[in-house]
Design an enzyme around this catalytic site. Structure first.
Site, PDB file in Angstrom:
ATOM      1  N   ASP A 183      93.919  78.185  49.910  1.00  0.00           N
ATOM      2  CA  ASP A 183      93.878  79.048  51.090  1.00  0.00           C
ATOM      3  C   ASP A 183      92.542  79.772  51.254  1.00  0.00           C
ATOM      4  OD1 ASP A 183      94.256  80.635  48.837  1.00  0.00           O
ATOM      5  OD2 ASP A 183      96.298  81.185  49.365  1.00  0.00           O
ATOM      6  N   ASN A 200     106.256  88.798  46.057  1.00  0.00           N
ATOM      7  CA  ASN A 200     107.317  88.482  47.033  1.00  0.00           C
ATOM      8  C   ASN A 200     107.654  86.987  47.050  1.00  0.00           C
ATOM      9  OD1 ASN A 200     105.135  87.323  48.301  1.00  0.00           O
ATOM     10  ND2 ASN A 200     105.280  88.498  50.191  1.00  0.00           N
ATOM     11  N   HIS A 220     105.408  84.460  47.443  1.00  0.00           N
ATOM     12  CA  HIS A 220     104.544  83.538  48.194  1.00  0.00           C
ATOM     13  C   HIS A 220     103.764  82.628  47.244  1.00  0.00           C
ATOM     14  CE1 HIS A 220     101.143  86.722  48.311  1.00  0.00           C
ATOM     15  NE2 HIS A 220     100.652  85.720  47.616  1.00  0.00           N
ATOM     16  N   GLU A 240     104.268  82.724  53.063  1.00  0.00           N
ATOM     17  CA  GLU A 240     105.003  83.971  52.900  1.00  0.00           C
ATOM     18  C   GLU A 240     106.509  83.773  53.110  1.00  0.00           C
ATOM     19  OE1 GLU A 240     103.580  86.536  51.711  1.00  0.00           O
ATOM     20  OE2 GLU A 240     101.962  87.339  52.947  1.00  0.00           O
TER      21      GLU A 240
HETATM   22  C1  GLP Z   1      97.054  85.713  46.635  1.00  0.00           C
HETATM   23  C2  GLP Z   1      96.802  84.204  46.716  1.00  0.00           C
HETATM   24  C3  GLP Z   1      97.820  83.438  45.923  1.00  0.00           C
HETATM   25  C4  GLP Z   1      98.013  84.098  44.586  1.00  0.00           C
HETATM   26  C5  GLP Z   1      98.655  85.447  44.767  1.00  0.00           C
HETATM   27  C6  GLP Z   1      98.904  86.206  43.476  1.00  0.00           C
HETATM   28  O1  GLP Z   1      97.616  86.257  47.765  1.00  0.00           O
HETATM   29  N1  GLP Z   1      96.752  83.681  48.035  1.00  0.00           N
HETATM   30  O2  GLP Z   1      97.383  82.090  45.800  1.00  0.00           O
HETATM   31  O3  GLP Z   1      98.833  83.307  43.774  1.00  0.00           O
HETATM   32  O4  GLP Z   1      97.856  86.229  45.600  1.00  0.00           O
HETATM   33  O5  GLP Z   1      97.749  86.864  43.079  1.00  0.00           O
HETATM   34  P1  GLP Z   1      97.512  87.532  41.667  1.00  0.00           P
HETATM   35  O6  GLP Z   1      97.299  86.419  40.724  1.00  0.00           O
HETATM   36  O7  GLP Z   1      96.283  88.373  41.862  1.00  0.00           O
HETATM   37  O8  GLP Z   1      98.717  88.332  41.367  1.00  0.00           O
END
Ligand code: GLP
Length: 241
Positions: free
Chosen positions: A67, A136, A138, A143
């Protein structure tokens, strides 16, 4: 789904990196699906070490990131292109031309999304997909919602996700409310998936991965029906398994 619970974040990073490097050694021209966020940073660090020690070679690897924020150019310090260059690509022997991330400042988003989808398919699809998970549920930026999108698309970020991501932005700096993300269909087409999680704030969502219930309100739950998923977590994130 295989669950691996390790003592701490360092161990998670080490074992994930080992799994990735074994995979690349077995298929040196493989296609990796890569993730951003705090969680995979330790794994990237280990992979950089392995690459320096010549234990793994990325020269023939292609990568597609999940993304990118809408509105941020690749030179913006909070863009995912910047993140990947800084935390991984600049330090390994991958050809940057073989690293793909959606263009957050493209003029025609629909075209960017369908071109990105085509590029992944033309490369033969993702062999190994790395995933983090939002609290959440995602994955990528898919989402929780009443329906999930199959293909790469522009998505609105939830308040919860924007709040979680605001920690990376300077105070007063605007946190993007939209992103381009690979869809659930492309993630599920990956031949193998490694999902990483660490810390108590992920315990609830990881616990739910173990429950057997699949719901669009928890996008990560769909991974339960994928034939080859390794979930690698530390004790805190695995507390409710
Ligand atoms: C972001 C990314 C995800 C990632 C998630 C968790 O929003 N788009 O790909 O897995 O957050 O992030 P973190 O590893 O910082 O908890």
């Amino acid at each position: 789904m295989e669950f691996y619970v390790y003592d701490n974040y360092d161990e998670v990073s080490k074992y994930a990196a080992k799994m990735v490097s074994d995979f690349v050694n077995e298929k040196p021209d493989c296609v990796l699906g890569l993730a951003t966020g705090e969680t995979p940073i330790g794994m990237y660090k280990k992979l950089i070490e392995y690459n320096r020690e010549k234990l793994v070679d990325f020269s023939r690897v292609k990568s597609f990131n999940l993304d990118e924020y809408r509105g941020l150019s690749g030179s913006h310090p909070q863009s995912y292109r910047y993140f990947m260059d800084k935390n991984f690509f600049n330090h390994i022997n991958i050809d940057k031309h073989n690293t793909f991330i959606p263009n957050g400042i493209c003029e025609d988003v629909k075209k960017e999304c369908s071109d990105y989808e085509d590029k992944i398919n033309e490369a033969g699809g993702v062999d190994l997909q790395i995933l983090g998970v939002g609290s959440n549920g995602h994955i990528g930026f898919n989402e929780p919602s009443l329906e999930l999108c199959v293909y790469t698309h522009l998505t609105n970020l939830t308040e919860e996700t924007m709040k979680a991501n605001s920690r990376f932005f300077k105070s007063g700096e605007e946190v993007p409310d939209k992103a381009i993300t690979v869809g659930i269909g492309q993630i599920m087409k990956a031949k193998k998936i490694i999902l990483l999680a660490s810390g108590t704030k992920k315990a609830d969502i990881i616990g739910r991965l173990f429950s057997g219930k699949v719901s669009t309100e928890n996008p990560s739950s769909i991974l339960q029906v994928h034939p080859s998923v390794a979930v690698i977590v530390d004790k805190d994130a695995g507390a409710l398994i």
